[in-house]
Write a protein that holds these residues in place. Structure first.
Motif, PDB file in Angstrom:
ATOM      1  N   GLN A  77     -61.833 -37.125  96.126  1.00  0.00           N
ATOM      2  CA  GLN A  77     -61.027 -36.557  97.208  1.00  0.00           C
ATOM      3  C   GLN A  77     -61.299 -37.245  98.536  1.00  0.00           C
ATOM      4  O   GLN A  77     -60.382 -37.526  99.289  1.00  0.00           O
ATOM      5  CB  GLN A  77     -61.354 -35.053  97.388  1.00  0.00           C
ATOM      6  CG  GLN A  77     -61.324 -34.243  96.122  1.00  0.00           C
ATOM      7  CD  GLN A  77     -59.899 -34.009  95.649  1.00  0.00           C
ATOM      8  OE1 GLN A  77     -58.950 -34.286  96.363  1.00  0.00           O
ATOM      9  NE2 GLN A  77     -59.756 -33.511  94.444  1.00  0.00           N
ATOM     10  N   VAL A  78     -62.584 -37.460  98.807  1.00  0.00           N
ATOM     11  CA  VAL A  78     -62.932 -37.996 100.124  1.00  0.00           C
ATOM     12  C   VAL A  78     -64.097 -38.991 100.033  1.00  0.00           C
ATOM     13  O   VAL A  78     -65.078 -38.747  99.334  1.00  0.00           O
ATOM     14  CB  VAL A  78     -63.260 -36.836 101.110  1.00  0.00           C
ATOM     15  CG1 VAL A  78     -64.354 -35.939 100.609  1.00  0.00           C
ATOM     16  CG2 VAL A  78     -63.619 -37.374 102.497  1.00  0.00           C
ATOM     17  N   GLY A  79     -63.922 -40.113 100.712  1.00  0.00           N
ATOM     18  CA  GLY A  79     -64.995 -41.103 100.806  1.00  0.00           C
ATOM     19  C   GLY A  79     -65.427 -41.180 102.257  1.00  0.00           C
ATOM     20  O   GLY A  79     -64.583 -41.283 103.157  1.00  0.00           O
ATOM     21  N   VAL A  80     -66.722 -41.082 102.482  1.00  0.00           N
ATOM     22  CA  VAL A  80     -67.227 -41.101 103.855  1.00  0.00           C
ATOM     23  C   VAL A  80     -68.248 -42.229 103.968  1.00  0.00           C
ATOM     24  O   VAL A  80     -69.084 -42.393 103.081  1.00  0.00           O
ATOM     25  CB  VAL A  80     -67.926 -39.750 104.188  1.00  0.00           C
ATOM     26  CG1 VAL A  80     -68.355 -39.732 105.655  1.00  0.00           C
ATOM     27  CG2 VAL A  80     -67.006 -38.583 103.907  1.00  0.00           C
ATOM     28  N   ALA A  81     -68.165 -43.007 105.026  1.00  0.00           N
ATOM     29  CA  ALA A  81     -69.151 -44.081 105.200  1.00  0.00           C
ATOM     30  C   ALA A  81     -69.745 -44.075 106.596  1.00  0.00           C
ATOM     31  O   ALA A  81     -69.033 -44.154 107.595  1.00  0.00           O
ATOM     32  CB  ALA A  81     -68.513 -45.441 104.928  1.00  0.00           C
ATOM     33  N   PHE A  82     -71.039 -43.911 106.634  1.00  0.00           N
ATOM     34  CA  PHE A  82     -71.806 -44.131 107.861  1.00  0.00           C
ATOM     35  C   PHE A  82     -72.668 -45.350 107.555  1.00  0.00           C
ATOM     36  O   PHE A  82     -73.295 -45.413 106.507  1.00  0.00           O
ATOM     37  CB  PHE A  82     -72.721 -42.936 108.149  1.00  0.00           C
ATOM     38  CG  PHE A  82     -71.987 -41.661 108.420  1.00  0.00           C
ATOM     39  CD1 PHE A  82     -71.499 -41.372 109.677  1.00  0.00           C
ATOM     40  CD2 PHE A  82     -71.779 -40.746 107.401  1.00  0.00           C
ATOM     41  CE1 PHE A  82     -70.815 -40.194 109.925  1.00  0.00           C
ATOM     42  CE2 PHE A  82     -71.103 -39.567 107.633  1.00  0.00           C
ATOM     43  CZ  PHE A  82     -70.626 -39.286 108.897  1.00  0.00           C
ATOM     44  N   ASP A  83     -72.724 -46.300 108.403  1.00  0.00           N
ATOM     45  CA  ASP A  83     -73.533 -47.505 108.188  1.00  0.00           C
ATOM     46  C   ASP A  83     -73.303 -48.113 106.818  1.00  0.00           C
ATOM     47  O   ASP A  83     -72.196 -48.415 106.447  1.00  0.00           O
ATOM     48  CB  ASP A  83     -75.031 -47.199 108.392  1.00  0.00           C
ATOM     49  CG  ASP A  83     -75.296 -46.614 109.758  1.00  0.00           C
ATOM     50  OD1 ASP A  83     -74.700 -47.119 110.705  1.00  0.00           O
ATOM     51  OD2 ASP A  83     -76.082 -45.656 109.860  1.00  0.00           O
ATOM     52  N   ASP A  84     -74.396 -48.179 106.032  1.00  0.00           N
ATOM     53  CA  ASP A  84     -74.327 -48.916 104.772  1.00  0.00           C
ATOM     54  C   ASP A  84     -74.180 -48.007 103.548  1.00  0.00           C
ATOM     55  O   ASP A  84     -74.467 -48.411 102.432  1.00  0.00           O
ATOM     56  CB  ASP A  84     -75.561 -49.792 104.616  1.00  0.00           C
ATOM     57  CG  ASP A  84     -76.852 -48.978 104.718  1.00  0.00           C
ATOM     58  OD1 ASP A  84     -76.765 -47.737 104.698  1.00  0.00           O
ATOM     59  OD2 ASP A  84     -77.921 -49.586 104.832  1.00  0.00           O
ATOM     60  N   GLY A  85     -73.790 -46.778 103.743  1.00  0.00           N
ATOM     61  CA  GLY A  85     -73.593 -45.892 102.598  1.00  0.00           C
ATOM     62  C   GLY A  85     -74.911 -45.405 101.999  1.00  0.00           C
ATOM     63  O   GLY A  85     -74.964 -44.994 100.845  1.00  0.00           O
ATOM     64  N   GLY A  86     -75.969 -45.479 102.793  1.00  0.00           N
ATOM     65  CA  GLY A  86     -77.253 -44.929 102.339  1.00  0.00           C
ATOM     66  C   GLY A  86     -77.961 -45.791 101.306  1.00  0.00           C
ATOM     67  O   GLY A  86     -78.759 -45.295 100.501  1.00  0.00           O
ATOM     68  N   ALA A  87     -77.665 -47.095 101.322  1.00  0.00           N
ATOM     69  CA  ALA A  87     -78.272 -47.979 100.312  1.00  0.00           C
ATOM     70  C   ALA A  87     -79.769 -48.181 100.563  1.00  0.00           C
ATOM     71  O   ALA A  87     -80.190 -48.326 101.711  1.00  0.00           O
ATOM     72  CB  ALA A  87     -77.558 -49.317 100.336  1.00  0.00           C
ATOM     73  N   HIS A  88     -80.547 -48.213  99.487  1.00  0.00           N
ATOM     74  CA  HIS A  88     -81.989 -48.487  99.591  1.00  0.00           C
ATOM     75  C   HIS A  88     -82.169 -49.991  99.827  1.00  0.00           C
ATOM     76  O   HIS A  88     -81.569 -50.799  99.098  1.00  0.00           O
ATOM     77  CB  HIS A  88     -82.672 -48.059  98.290  1.00  0.00           C
ATOM     78  CG  HIS A  88     -84.162 -48.144  98.366  1.00  0.00           C
ATOM     79  ND1 HIS A  88     -84.837 -49.351  98.375  1.00  0.00           N
ATOM     80  CD2 HIS A  88     -85.100 -47.186  98.460  1.00  0.00           C
ATOM     81  CE1 HIS A  88     -86.137 -49.117  98.462  1.00  0.00           C
ATOM     82  NE2 HIS A  88     -86.324 -47.800  98.524  1.00  0.00           N
ATOM     83  N   PRO A  89     -82.992 -50.373 100.823  1.00  0.00           N
ATOM     84  CA  PRO A  89     -83.115 -51.811 101.125  1.00  0.00           C
ATOM     85  C   PRO A  89     -83.636 -52.643  99.953  1.00  0.00           C
ATOM     86  O   PRO A  89     -83.359 -53.846  99.861  1.00  0.00           O
ATOM     87  CB  PRO A  89     -84.100 -51.844 102.306  1.00  0.00           C
ATOM     88  CG  PRO A  89     -84.656 -50.467 102.455  1.00  0.00           C
ATOM     89  CD  PRO A  89     -83.752 -49.513 101.738  1.00  0.00           C
ATOM     90  N   GLY A  90     -84.353 -52.008  99.032  1.00  0.00           N
ATOM     91  CA  GLY A  90     -84.904 -52.761  97.900  1.00  0.00           C
ATOM     92  C   GLY A  90     -83.918 -52.925  96.748  1.00  0.00           C
ATOM     93  O   GLY A  90     -84.190 -53.661  95.789  1.00  0.00           O
TER      94      GLY A  90
END
Ligand SMILES: Nc1ncnc2c1ncn2[C@@H]1O[C@H](COP(=O)(O)OP(=O)(O)OP(=O)(O)O)[C@@H](O)[C@H]1O
Length: 304
Positions: A77-90
């Motif tokens: 229904q809904v896609g929300v993006a702040f910055d990098d989508g909460g990706a782990h740097p590793g």
């Protein structure tokens, strides 16, 4: 048709600081809505409340008529993006998307699709921590698109992107809106909003304006056939016209705004006094001018 997103009477304070006060507006399908405000205007606060990441002091928000938390099959229904989508740097970009796809119960093949849509295939095997802010933004966008959602909410998606990426982003957002989706993009860049959005919500702790970019630009243009003329000697032109036209206003770098005299009178006047006319047109303010006017109307001294 259902409203895609609605904000009603939203207020949020951080201690004594008011981030947003009594904000009411809605977002429709089939449009890119630009959520514009300068640094610290309250954009992220509104979007974080919408996404259920923080509670407001007052007011409500809905997506597809329901609170975000109550949406069934949310990723679709809904896609929300702040910055990098909460990706782990590793993690690599692909690992991050695979995890997000599993969490959202989205088929694995969709990962390759969103990598292609966002032009991030070539960096999919790179660790997120080693990627540039622009690539991380694109990864955030890819994450938001995983469920092929009807509503897309992007906080500063163009931040950190190079001009080519911004062009691609704009084309993508426009395609998504043309296919009937609701797309919201926040930005501090008026020029960007102007080029990307069909509709704009101007925010500065309060909602200052909602409507089309065109209406915003024409908002304070005088009604009834005003003309703006730029000449080789605006001061002289203004003085000369003041005697023959109804209302004449000099506007610094923007020439002379004339009300009550037609193009013919203006051109004849210029010819009579030997002034060269560089431009004669209906006045259309720049969005920047309009924003400053809006700010001054609502916050005395706001746009100094
Ligand atoms: N966690 C917080 N604690 C205290 N104040 C905050 C917090 N988050 C935001 N603020 C303040 O609230 C106001 C609105 O911030 P917000 O991040 O929503 O604005 P913004 O329009 O998204 O700004 P930017 O374009 O810089 O991201 C700002 O004055 C900011 O300093």
């Amino acid at each position: 048709m259902t409203t895609a997103i609605s904000f009603s009477g939203l207020t949020k304070r951080y201690g004594a600081r008011t981030a947003i006060e009594d904000a009411t507006f809605s977002v429709q399908f089939g449009e890119v809505t630009g959520f514009f405000g300068p640094r610290g205007a309250g954009k992220t606060t509104c979007l974080r409340i919408l996404a259920g990441l923080m509670a407001p002091d007052c007011g409500t928000t809905t997506v597809l008529g329901r609170p975000f938390a109550g949406l069934p099959s949310r990723a679709r229904q809904v896609g929300v993006a702040f910055d990098d989508g909460g990706a782990h740097p590793g993690h690599t970009g692909r690992q991050h998307l695979l995890l997000a796809a599993a969490e959202a119960a989205v088929p694995v093949r969709r990962v390759d699709e969103v990598l292609a849509i966002t032009d991030t295939e070539d960096v999919a095997e790179r660790k997120v921590g080693s990627c540039s802010p622009g690539i991380r933004r694109r990864l955030g966008l890819a994450t938001a698109l995983l469920g092929d959602p009807r509503v897309l909410v992007l906080d500063g998606p163009a931040d950190g992107l190079d001009p080519l990426d911004i062009r691609r982003l704009r084309a993508l957002l426009s395609r998504l809106a043309d296919s009937g989706r609701a797309v919201v993009v926040s930005s501090r860049d008026l020029a960007e909003v102007e080029q990307t959005a069909d509709r704009v919500i101007v925010l500065h702790h309060r909602v200052l304006f909602t409507g089309s970019v065109e209406v915003l630009r024409r908002r304070s243009c005088p009604a009834g056939g005003a003309l703006r003329v730029r000449t080789s000697d605006d001061a002289r032109m203004a003085a000369e016209l003041a005697s023959s036209a109804g209302d004449v206003r000099s506007e610094a770098a923007h020439g002379v705004l004339v009300q009550g005299a037609g193009a013919e009178t203006i051109l004849t006047t210029a010819a009579a006094i030997g002034v060269e006319v560089y431009e004669l047109a209906e006045p259309v303010a720049s969005l920047e001018e309009e924003f400053c006017r809006l700010l001054n109307e609502t916050v005395p001294g706001g746009a100094r």
